[in-house]
Scaffold this active site. Structure first.
Site, PDB file in Angstrom:
ATOM      1  CD  GLU A 259      -2.588   1.601   2.219  1.00 50.91           C
ATOM      2  OE1 GLU A 259      -3.578   1.130   2.770  1.00 50.91           O
ATOM      3  OE2 GLU A 259      -1.970   2.593   2.644  1.00 50.91           O
ATOM      4  CB  CYS A 293      -1.370   6.301   2.670  1.00 54.43           C
ATOM      5  SG  CYS A 293      -1.918   5.024   3.771  1.00 54.43           S
TER       6      CYS A 293
END
Ligand code: ADP
Length: 522
Positions: A259, A293
């Site tokens: 990720e 994020c």
């Protein structure tokens, strides 16, 4: 176990307990200071690890994994069930540790604790369903019995960043361990203690002591050595490092899930509930001081409601409370360190000199702590401003007026990233827009929390934002190899020696035609 921490150094015994949980040799190894961003002062240290520490960690984890793989899933589940309860029981201490290491506010720390409980419960509840052997229709009905089996990969490598070190320190390890693997983890050097306290709770819950190993040290040395030995790599961090690691494990043909970064857009449609928009935007943009994020960094607003949204949002952001400490009332904490403060300041200063308007924020707050930066809202951001396309990873968002939702979708998708996106609109409009957004997670009337916490559904990045998914069945099964076992009975797949190849081929053709009509083939 301690009950609470102060803003000062970790108590000596507690520090030693955590250090003894690393695989690092301690004698002559260099000590690396860990600092509290709230104060800029050291809270403890960890040892700088190297190749030998990683080798030892893999050796120990591999040994423990042999027996662990033989432990039935029901036995493994019990340990994680207890771990879930221990996490909730010690939540105040866990929040203290993660706040101390990262400088985040208490609510963002609580998000981490609850995420671990939610993810652990989900995998405990579903491990057997995901991992048990599955009967599948075979090549020939009745004659071929096929079973899909899930075998642990072996020892999984886990490399994590500093922004959510409790959650990321353990919540990918939980499905990997439950699936029968060992884990060798490398937390970021800024935040090692959050990962170590998780290992302590896992061992307290009954995890075999050597199964999960933690090695502290630099990304290149320790992270690189983990990528060289693991049987699968789970990485969370920047796209730049993700590429390096992808190449490294690709060379060995080892599985990889990552990720990575995002430049996440949020769209406000003219039929949105504006009170709800105004209530949700601060969390969507400024949780963990924007060092997240999935955090929102771009907002596209239909022109009919642009002025109102901007005016009300900016007014709210100006009133946000910032501060150091463990109090719940603080709405935004510090950035993690000087490098982050420099990065965020440079992005905003460059945008300002390119012509962007600072609607609020836009400056550091040394009066609160060494790395504080105000939540910042920009408008009129020109193409030449780097933050239009690059991830800031800080409390900085820009707003832009759009003439239509089509235009908003085009702008939202005009990025090399594809991690998270959000739309605030009537449910009908929202669902229509969601289908057009190129992102692994899309929130309707929510910034990112609903997609993240909906752990039954896999989550991850499209485009340059990642590979693979965490959560859901995928988030566990990626840590397994599939073994396809087919048992052939009575009739050979080759046909019979008593009939010619031609007759056999004609028979197969007829069987395929009839099987399709009768729907008896898979
Ligand atoms: P961030 O900008 O969020 O810190 P990074 O990708 O730099 O993202 O770091 C995420 C994690 O990856 C950290 O644990 C870091 O130490 C590690 N890391 C950085 N560079 C490398 C590398 N070349 N090989 C392996 N791990 C690395």
């Amino acid at each position: 176990m301690l009950k609470r921490l102060s803003l000062g150094p970790l108590p000596k015994n507690f520090l030693n307990t955590l250090l003894n949980l690393t695989a690092n040799a301690q004698g002559d190894a260099e000590k690396i200071k860990v600092e509290a961003p709230f104060t800029g002062k050291p809270i403890g240290y960890v040892f700088d690890g190297g190749q030998v520490d990683v080798d030892r960690a893999f050796e120990l984890s591999r040994q423990a994994q042999q027996q662990w793989a033989q432990t039935p899933v029901t036995g493994r589940k019990k340990i994680f069930d207890r771990f879930h309860d221990l996490v909730l029981k010690h939540r105040e201490l866990l929040m203290d540790i993660v706040q101390l290491e990262t400088g985040k506010n208490r609510a963002s720390a609580a998000d981490e604790v609850f995420d671990i409980a939610i993810t652990t419960r989900f995998y405990v509840n579903n491990a057997a369903k995901f991992l048990n052997d599955k009967k599948r229709p075979g090549a020939l009905p009745i004659v071929t019995r096929t079973t899909q089996q899930h075998v642990p990969k072996g020892v999984v490598g886990q490399i994590t960043p500093w922004n959510y070190p409790l959650t990321l320190g353990v919540s990918d390890a939980v499905p990997a361990l439950l699936a029968g693997n060992g884990v060798v983890a490398k937390p970021d050097l800024a935040t090692p203690f959050s990962c170590l306290i998780m290992v302590k709770l896992l061992i307290d819950a009954g995890l075999p002591p050597h199964l999960m190993q933690v090695v502290t040290g630099s990304g290149e040395v320790v992270g690189g050595a983990i990528a060289d030995q693991c049987d699968f790599l789970m990485f969370t961090g920047s796209t730049k490092t993700g590429r390096i690691l992808g190449r490294q494990v690709g060379e060995r043909l080892v599985g990889f899930s990552a990720e990575l970064g995002g430049k996440n857009p949020l769209i406000v449609a003219k039929d949105a509930d504006l009170d709800h928009v105004i209530a949700e935007l601060p969390q969507a943009c400024f949780s963990n001081s924007g060092q997240l994020c999935v955090s929102i960094e771009r907002i596209y607003i239909e022109e009919e409601v642009y002025e109102e949204v901007v005016e009300r949002f900016v007014r709210g952001v100006q009133q946000m409370s910032l501060g150091a400490g463990f109090e719940w009332s603080v709405e935004m904490g510090s950035l993690i360190n000087q490098a982050q403060l420099d990065r965020v300041s440079e992005f905003v200063d460059q945008a300002k000199s390119a012509g962007a308007t600072v609607l609020c924020g836009g400056k550091a707050r040394p009066d609160l702590g060494p790395y504080f930066y105000e939540p910042t809202v920009l408008s009129d951001v020109p193409e030449s401003a780097a933050l239009r396309t690059e991830e800031v990873f800080g409390p900085v968002v820009f707003m832009e007026k759009v003439a239509s939702l089509e235009m908003a979708v085009t702008k939202a998708n005009d990025t090399s990233y594809g991690l998270n996106a959000s739309v605030f609109a009537s449910p009908e409009t929202g669902r229509g827009v969601a289908r057009q957004l190129e992102a692994g997670g899309v929130g309707i009337n929510d910034g990112y929390a609903a997609t993240w916490a909906s752990v039954s559904t896999p989550l991850g990045g499209m485009k340059q934002s990642g590979l693979g998914r965490r959560h859901g069945a995928e988030g566990m099964l990626k840590y397994t190899e599939i073994r396809n076992v087919a048992e052939q009975r009575w009739v050979s797949m080759r046909g019979s020696a008593k009939i010619s190849r031609k007759v056999y081929a004609d028979t197969v053709a007829t069987a395929l035609r009839v099987g399709k009509i009768l729907k008896i083939l898979p």
